[in-house]
Design a protein around this motif. Sequence first.
Motif, PDB file in Angstrom:
ATOM      1  N   UNK A 114      23.587 -13.299 -13.590  1.00 31.36           N
ATOM      2  CA  UNK A 114      22.594 -13.034 -12.543  1.00 31.36           C
ATOM      3  C   UNK A 114      22.248 -11.555 -12.585  1.00 31.36           C
ATOM      4  N   UNK A 115      20.957 -11.252 -12.741  1.00 28.44           N
ATOM      5  CA  UNK A 115      20.500  -9.866 -12.809  1.00 28.44           C
ATOM      6  C   UNK A 115      19.817  -9.517 -11.487  1.00 28.44           C
ATOM      7  N   UNK A 116      20.291  -8.455 -10.843  1.00 28.06           N
ATOM      8  CA  UNK A 116      19.745  -8.026  -9.554  1.00 28.06           C
ATOM      9  C   UNK A 116      19.176  -6.626  -9.684  1.00 28.06           C
ATOM     10  N   UNK A 117      17.953  -6.461  -9.238  1.00 25.78           N
ATOM     11  CA  UNK A 117      17.304  -5.151  -9.244  1.00 25.78           C
ATOM     12  C   UNK A 117      17.804  -4.316  -8.070  1.00 25.78           C
ATOM     13  N   UNK A 118      18.285  -3.107  -8.370  1.00 24.35           N
ATOM     14  CA  UNK A 118      18.677  -2.194  -7.283  1.00 24.35           C
ATOM     15  C   UNK A 118      17.471  -1.787  -6.447  1.00 24.35           C
ATOM     16  N   UNK A 119      16.306  -1.770  -7.078  1.00 21.10           N
ATOM     17  CA  UNK A 119      15.104  -1.281  -6.407  1.00 21.10           C
ATOM     18  C   UNK A 119      14.630  -2.208  -5.298  1.00 21.10           C
ATOM     19  N   UNK A 120      14.557  -3.516  -5.615  1.00 18.57           N
ATOM     20  CA  UNK A 120      13.990  -4.432  -4.623  1.00 18.57           C
ATOM     21  C   UNK A 120      14.803  -5.706  -4.408  1.00 18.57           C
ATOM     22  N   UNK A 121      15.932  -5.839  -5.084  1.00 16.52           N
ATOM     23  CA  UNK A 121      16.771  -7.011  -4.899  1.00 16.52           C
ATOM     24  C   UNK A 121      16.304  -8.243  -5.637  1.00 16.52           C
ATOM     25  N   UNK A 123      26.281   2.809 -17.115  1.00 13.04           N
ATOM     26  CA  UNK A 123      26.460   1.424 -16.679  1.00 13.04           C
ATOM     27  C   UNK A 123      27.939   1.075 -16.805  1.00 13.04           C
ATOM     28  N   UNK A 124      28.568   0.792 -15.690  1.00 15.54           N
ATOM     29  CA  UNK A 124      30.005   0.525 -15.658  1.00 15.54           C
ATOM     30  C   UNK A 124      30.276  -0.959 -15.835  1.00 15.54           C
ATOM     31  N   UNK A 178      18.492  -5.408 -21.211  1.00 14.74           N
ATOM     32  CA  UNK A 178      18.512  -4.475 -20.086  1.00 14.74           C
ATOM     33  C   UNK A 178      19.061  -3.098 -20.446  1.00 14.74           C
ATOM     34  N   UNK A 179      19.410  -2.905 -21.706  1.00 10.62           N
ATOM     35  CA  UNK A 179      19.881  -1.598 -22.139  1.00 10.62           C
ATOM     36  C   UNK A 179      18.741  -0.780 -22.735  1.00 10.62           C
ATOM     37  N   UNK A 214      24.922  -4.011 -28.973  1.00  2.00           N
ATOM     38  CA  UNK A 214      24.598  -3.024 -27.945  1.00  2.00           C
ATOM     39  C   UNK A 214      24.545  -1.629 -28.551  1.00  2.00           C
ATOM     40  N   UNK A 215      25.505  -1.324 -29.409  1.00  2.52           N
ATOM     41  CA  UNK A 215      25.511  -0.007 -30.067  1.00  2.52           C
ATOM     42  C   UNK A 215      24.299   0.162 -30.972  1.00  2.52           C
TER      43      UNK A 215
END
Length: 341
Positions: free
Chosen positions: A29-36, A250-251, A49-50, A192-193
């Motif tokens: 599940x991907x959630x936007x910090x900006x608008x949820x 990104x943790x 998303x990287x 990813x690398x």
Amino acid sequence: MQVSDFDFYLPEELIAQEPIEKRDQSRLMVISKKDGHIKHKIFSDILEYFQPGDVLVMNDSKVLPARIFGRKSSTGAKIEVLLLRQIAPGQWETLVKPGKKAKIGESLVFGEGLMTGKIIDHTEVGGRIIKFSCQQPFLQVLEQIGTMPLPPYIKKPLADQRRYQTVYARQEGSAAAPTAGLHFTVELLEKIRELGVITETVLLHVGLGTFRPVQVENIAEHRMHEEYYEITPQAAENINRAKQRGGRIIAVGTTSVRCLESSSTVDGVVQPGSGFTNIFIYPGYQFKVIDGLITNFHLPKSTLLMLVSALVGRERILAAYQEAVREKYRFFSFGDAMLII
């Protein structure tokens, strides 16, 4: 803010009892910090998303086979010990069952005599300090007699002990897995690398805080248990340089967050070093280092849920959890993942 503010309904059948066959095929599940805003993905889609210059920070703590079964020397009665953290050579803070009968001075025997122990003190939270003795190196004996300390909500035996370790686990010392990292494969990390993302490791040994519920109604009165952490000079330098260049941090997991935020100056500069942290992150906390978080779905009323709520907002997180229940996501240690970005 009250503990009850972080409660939600979770059907028992959504608590994952075993890992899925392929680590990176769990749901995401991907959630936007900006608008949820919420999107539903597969974990391997996280590549979308990287961005080049980002830093993916992982906790490379390795889970000890920290649950050991023994007997009291005096009576032969069975006893179960969960190792939480080493506090001195040969001395460990532990949880013991049955706890009320674990008296100071009691001698214990484990593994048909491979290891002995003596209860030498109580802890503030009802545990015991045990001094262990063995002829072989302690960790070597532990590998022979110990079992993985699966959380109590997992009732099914684990067929492959390696599935409760991340593929990058390196430094033994945790009493529970940093489970957000269980979704990564060696191949996915390499992809990813290849995107130009820096992968970096820090260390936080997961201890009693994972097992300890919030027992006060006002969460500001809760005190976290201390856990050992380390950040190398190289890791600190790579993270700080990336931030200066506009890269995102990104943790992977709440343990990586607590490690980074504990080591940071007020202006967000990560300091190398080691020590113990009892940082408690809940709504109102101003993050200094991280920009995004990969995490699992956490228990109601838990400090982990409070940390995630601090990053994206309590109401948004609870709405996301309600949607996860409707969509039948799998919860907790062997469950699905969430990306907050």
